[in-house]
Design a protein around this motif. Structure first.
Motif, short mmCIF file in Angstrom:
data_model
loop_
_atom_site.label_atom_id
_atom_site.label_comp_id
_atom_site.label_asym_id
_atom_site.label_seq_id
_atom_site.Cartn_x
_atom_site.Cartn_y
_atom_site.Cartn_z
N LEU A 489 26.62 -46.76 1.79
CA LEU A 489 25.85 -46.47 0.59
C LEU A 489 26.72 -45.78 -0.47
O LEU A 489 27.47 -44.86 -0.16
N PRO A 490 26.62 -46.21 -1.74
CA PRO A 490 27.34 -45.52 -2.81
C PRO A 490 26.83 -44.08 -2.98
O PRO A 490 25.66 -43.79 -2.76
N ALA A 491 27.71 -43.20 -3.36
CA ALA A 491 27.37 -41.77 -3.48
C ALA A 491 26.44 -41.52 -4.66
O ALA A 491 26.52 -42.17 -5.70
N TYR A 492 25.54 -40.56 -4.49
CA TYR A 492 24.73 -40.01 -5.56
C TYR A 492 24.19 -38.68 -5.08
O TYR A 492 24.19 -38.39 -3.88
N TRP A 493 23.74 -37.86 -6.02
CA TRP A 493 23.26 -36.54 -5.64
C TRP A 493 21.82 -36.62 -5.11
O TRP A 493 21.11 -37.57 -5.35
N GLY A 494 21.40 -35.60 -4.40
CA GLY A 494 20.06 -35.54 -3.85
C GLY A 494 20.07 -35.23 -2.36
O GLY A 494 21.12 -35.25 -1.71
N PRO A 495 18.90 -34.94 -1.78
CA PRO A 495 18.81 -34.58 -0.36
C PRO A 495 19.35 -35.71 0.52
O PRO A 495 19.18 -36.89 0.24
N ARG A 496 19.95 -35.30 1.62
CA ARG A 496 20.57 -36.26 2.52
C ARG A 496 19.60 -36.72 3.61
O ARG A 496 18.89 -35.93 4.21
N TYR A 497 19.63 -38.04 3.86
CA TYR A 497 18.83 -38.64 4.93
C TYR A 497 19.81 -39.09 6.01
O TYR A 497 20.78 -39.80 5.74
N ASN A 498 19.57 -38.69 7.25
CA ASN A 498 20.53 -38.95 8.33
C ASN A 498 20.22 -40.19 9.15
O ASN A 498 20.99 -40.54 10.05
N GLY A 499 19.11 -40.88 8.86
CA GLY A 499 18.80 -42.09 9.60
C GLY A 499 19.73 -43.24 9.24
O GLY A 499 20.46 -43.19 8.24
N LEU A 500 19.67 -44.31 10.00
CA LEU A 500 20.55 -45.45 9.79
C LEU A 500 20.32 -46.10 8.43
O LEU A 500 21.26 -46.58 7.79
N GLU A 501 19.05 -46.11 7.96
CA GLU A 501 18.76 -46.76 6.68
C GLU A 501 19.51 -46.09 5.52
O GLU A 501 19.81 -46.74 4.52
N GLY A 502 19.77 -44.81 5.66
CA GLY A 502 20.45 -44.08 4.60
C GLY A 502 21.95 -44.29 4.56
O GLY A 502 22.63 -43.73 3.70
N LYS A 503 22.48 -45.06 5.47
CA LYS A 503 23.92 -45.30 5.51
C LYS A 503 24.30 -46.67 4.97
O LYS A 503 25.48 -47.00 4.88
N GLY A 623 15.57 -51.64 4.62
CA GLY A 623 14.60 -51.56 5.71
C GLY A 623 13.69 -50.36 5.69
O GLY A 623 13.03 -50.06 6.69
N LYS A 624 13.61 -49.66 4.55
CA LYS A 624 12.78 -48.46 4.48
C LYS A 624 12.15 -48.36 3.09
O LYS A 624 12.76 -48.71 2.08
N ASN A 625 10.92 -47.87 3.05
CA ASN A 625 10.25 -47.58 1.79
C ASN A 625 10.50 -46.11 1.45
O ASN A 625 9.97 -45.21 2.11
N TRP A 626 11.30 -45.85 0.44
CA TRP A 626 11.71 -44.48 0.10
C TRP A 626 10.65 -43.84 -0.80
O TRP A 626 10.83 -43.72 -2.00
N GLU A 627 9.58 -43.40 -0.17
CA GLU A 627 8.41 -42.91 -0.90
C GLU A 627 8.70 -41.60 -1.63
O GLU A 627 9.60 -40.85 -1.28
N VAL A 628 7.89 -41.36 -2.67
CA VAL A 628 8.01 -40.18 -3.52
C VAL A 628 7.24 -39.03 -2.90
O VAL A 628 6.20 -39.22 -2.26
N ASP A 629 7.72 -37.82 -3.11
CA ASP A 629 7.03 -36.62 -2.64
C ASP A 629 5.59 -36.63 -3.15
O ASP A 629 5.33 -36.85 -4.34
N GLN A 630 4.65 -36.39 -2.27
CA GLN A 630 3.23 -36.49 -2.60
C GLN A 630 2.80 -35.49 -3.67
O GLN A 630 1.89 -35.77 -4.46
#
Length: 762
Positions: A489-503, A623-630
């Motif tokens: 995944l290309p770099a960008y700022w924001g919280p890190r997700y450690n699952g496979l989809e985030g890589k 493979g993931k729906n990156w939903e917005v904070d409720q």
């Protein structure tokens, strides 16, 4: 003016070129910051005259401030966890923190109140506020936390000291200024790691601690309390301030820009940095620097071209939703517009009268007519120079120029007019200024009566993963994807997700380099852009060139030459819509508000059209729906209910892929922006010969510049080799007058534009 004394001019700074920068002399007396003894009478007269209502509000606020102010929020930080819609996130050192509650701004207000009224109560409040605030700054740093993301309140504490200097005893002066200067020195060399320390330099908004030395140096220079420290801070501040002016002047190019194309920043706090430096260099050193940086005056030009008039609420203009913005309403941030445009008139009214008139025109359209949003001196300082005359509304609404290329920002802004019924388009390519920009080269956004082709996702409240893993990535934009399995995944700022989809990179770009704009031309019939984004995709891509045409007033032709290094790497052409589109064969229809978008896939033949979205897949990637904070989503939806628009998160997208994977593919699409009542888009017919792809277009009924007629066009694009082609456009008025015909080769060069680029604005 009183004679200047040499305070810090003997301190030389070694710049990158090896030369020494001499710091000009600072006047020996106080006040020095924003005004001095010569200019104060005009400031005071304005406060008691034209700005008397502002003064009355200032005095009412000062009357309510406590006699014994107490600061809070400087205690040590406690890290923990927070639950959001997408899971539990740790509160880390990167998480935004609450600022210290200090009294720097209020001290400046009380200092001004005292200077105008000579009421001793305001003086006593100001002294205590400065002392308490300085103590809180030191406590905050002892506890390893930043005072505030912004430097504003600390600068105003220094201003307050300068403005009441004459009423202080020697010991009071020493106590206050030494404490303030020592804090500024510790921002340069903190005693420990400081959490959320904003040390952003001149390429950013320059509103963090890096801006403090200039004001500390000016406030303390030559008074005998901390002269050596003040001289060093002044030298640092002067070098940074001059570098800031140079950077922003060069970054403006010949069109107008301000460090970022994200309006929340460049129309928010960014302008204060150079305006305040210009004000204080004049008041403390007698330097009229604005005339030496004339391209700064052009920034209102970019606002004018970015501005989409809002038929539903004229006080809330819209824009394309570029970069790190929320996409909730896509409203152009105008809460500081009146203030900023007044500054441009103040500084550039003589140096660039046309740009000042444009600033005055935007100022006249501002929904809020207040000064001093954050800087209490502005209502009394601004307006002491003549104001410019705005352009007539008709001149701005019917400008013959149909497109503007902002080269340093990497934006080509196109439109059919400047009214709520006009069609607008933003094309992204070739930025030299990258602040808050996404992986979105060759993206386009189309607006007609609502957002028809849009940027999707949202920045949210920065605690969820949408920001980094969807919204900033290429998949969230109207671009082309080339899917390489297991690509990082290309770099960008924001919280890190450690699952496979985030890589996994979902087919997107790496913006280590930007696209290259190969061609740009515009006239009354069409605008043409050619842009090469090949290098943005890394080694997986052999070619990614987009040719983009806006046929006046509301038809768009998009041709993409896309090559993959490996034939099996799937390609996909993207189009994001707010609402679910209707897809029939090779045609798409999507409505949003009172607008409707038609899209016809002309090439590739036999293409596969797939729509993706809805509640479970609107932010679908890897493979993931990156939903917005409720919490943010609920807020955005409440706002949408109030306005009847948005939130413009782009709930659906169309993916167009070739039927068979090959190394090289060609995509050609025709889009029509229309009113929601329009039953059909432009009629299209595929064209093809041995070396070219093309399309013939007919719009039987069209209105161009208030003239009804029939539009016929044919566009050819070179399938390979040199980027180019040929265009023919014929507009036949229904009244029987002579048809307007244009036929020529598509440009191979970038049309130069300079200044305001239109005689009617000069």
């Amino acid at each position: 003016m009183k004679h200047l004394i040499l305070v810090a001019c003997t301190v030389g700074l070694c710049l990158s070129g090896g030369a020494e920068m001499k710091v000009p002399a600072v006047r020996p007396d106080h006040p020095r910051l924003f005004f001095n003894v010569e200019t104060w009478p005009a400031v005071k007269a304005r406060a008691e005259g034209a700005a008397k209502d502002d003064l009355a509000r200032l005095l009412r606020r000062c009357d309510k401030y406590p006699v014994d102010p107490v600061c809070s929020g400087a205690e040590p930080l406690v890290f923990g966890e927070v639950k959001t819609a997408t899971g539990t996130h740790k509160i880390t050192e990167a998480t935004p923190i609450k600022p210290v509650k200090d009294w720097g701004s209020e001290a400046a207000e009380c200092a001004l109140a005292w200077r105008i009224t000579k009421n001793d109560a305001y003086l006593q409040k100001a002294k205590k506020m400065i002392a308490e605030s300085a103590a809180a700054y030191h406590e905050s740093y002892r506890n390893g936390r930043e005072v505030n993301w912004y430097s504003t309140r600390r600068i105003l504490a220094l201003c307050a000291y300068d403005w009441i200097y004459e009423a202080l005893t020697v010991e009071e002066r020493r106590s206050l200024i030494v404490s303030l200067v020592e804090h500024v020195r510790e921002t340069l060399n903190p005693p420990r790691k400081i959490v959320r320390r904003n040390n952003g330099g001149i390429t950013t908004g320059f509103y963090g601690v890096a801006s403090l030395p200039w004001y500390a140096g000016l406030a303390a220079a030559g008074d005998g309390f901390c002269d050596e420290a003040a001289a060093k801070l002044l030298a640092i501040g002067y070098e940074r301030g001059m570098a800031l002016l140079k950077y922003r002047d060069e970054g403006a190019g010949d069109d107008g820009a301000l460090s970022s194309a994200t309006p929340g920043y460049c129309m928010g706090a960014y302008p204060y940095a150079h305006f305040n430096f210009l004000h204080t260099a004049m008041s403390a050193m007698g330097l009229d620097l604005a005339k030496d940086y004339p391209r700064l005056a052009l920034f209102p030009n970019w606002i004018y071209w970015s501005w989409i008039p809002n038929a539903a609420d004229p006080t809330k203009p819209l824009y394309s939703g570029f970069g790190d913005t929320q996409h909730g309403q896509n409203e152009l941030p105008t809460w500081r517009l009146y203030e900023h445009m007044t500054q441009y008139v103040h500084f550039f009214g003589e140096a660039n009268p046309a740009a000042a008139r444009l600033a005055a025109s935007l100022r006249a359209r501002s929904p809020k007519c207040d000064l001093g949003v954050e800087w209490p001196v502005y209502p009394f300082l601004l307006g002491t120079r003549p104001m410019a005359e705005p352009f007539p509304a008709e001149t701005l609404e019917k400008l013959p120029l149909k497109a503007r290329h902002f080269e340093t920002l990497g934006q080509i802004l196109m439109r059919s007019g400047w009214t709520p019924d006009s069609t607008y388009c933003t094309f992204t390519a070739g930025a030299k200024l990258h602040q808050h920009k996404h992986h979105d080269e060759n993206n386009f956004v189309i607006y007609r009566k609502d957002f028809l082709a849009l940027d999707s996702g949202t920045r949210g409240i920065e605690t969820d993963w949408n920001l980094k893993y969807y919204y900033a990535q290429t998949v969230a934009h109207n671009c082309v994807l080339i899917h390489r399995p297991d690509e990082p995944l290309p770099a960008y700022w924001g919280p890190r997700y450690n699952g496979l989809e985030g890589k996994v990179n979902y087919g997107g770009q790496y913006n280590d380099v930007m696209a290259t704009v190969l061609a740009f031309e515009t006239d009354a019939s069409y605008t043409y852009v050619a842009s090469d984004a090949t290098k943005c995709y890394g080694k997986k891509c052999t070619e990614s060139i987009r040719q983009f045409i806006h046929l006046q007033p509301d038809v768009f032709v998009v041709y993409d030459r896309v090559g993959a290094a490996v034939a099996s790497d799937r390609k996909a052409w993207l189009l994001h819509t707010q609402n679910e589109p209707v897809v029939e064969g090779t045609s798409l229809r999507a409505d949003c508000g009172k607008g409707r978008l038609f899209c016809e896939t002309v090439f590739p033949e036999g293409a596969k059209l797939e729509k993706i979205g809805g509640p479970e897949k609107r932010f679908w990637s890897a493979g993931k729906n990156w939903e917005v904070d409720q919490r943010y989503l609920a807020s955005a939806e409440r706002q949408a209910q109030r306005t009847g628009r948005g939130p413009y998160f782009g709930n659906w997208r169309l993916e167009v892929s070739p039927a068979v994977a090959t190394e090289n593919d060609r995509f050609l699409h025709v889009l029509t922006a229309a009113d929601v009542e329009q039953p059909k888009g432009a009629q299209t017919r595929r064209l093809r010969d041995d070396t070219r792809d093309g399309v013939a277009i007919i719009v039987p009924e069209i209105v161009r510049e208030n003239v009804k007629g029939r539009l016929e066009a044919s566009v050819w694009f070179n399938r390979s080799g040199m980027v180019g082609g040929e265009i023919e456009v014929v507009f036949t008025p229904v009244d029987g007058s002579i048809p307007q015909r244009v036929r020529r080769a598509l440009s191979q060069t970038v049309l130069p534009q300079e200044g305001l680029a239109e005689e009617s604005l000069k």
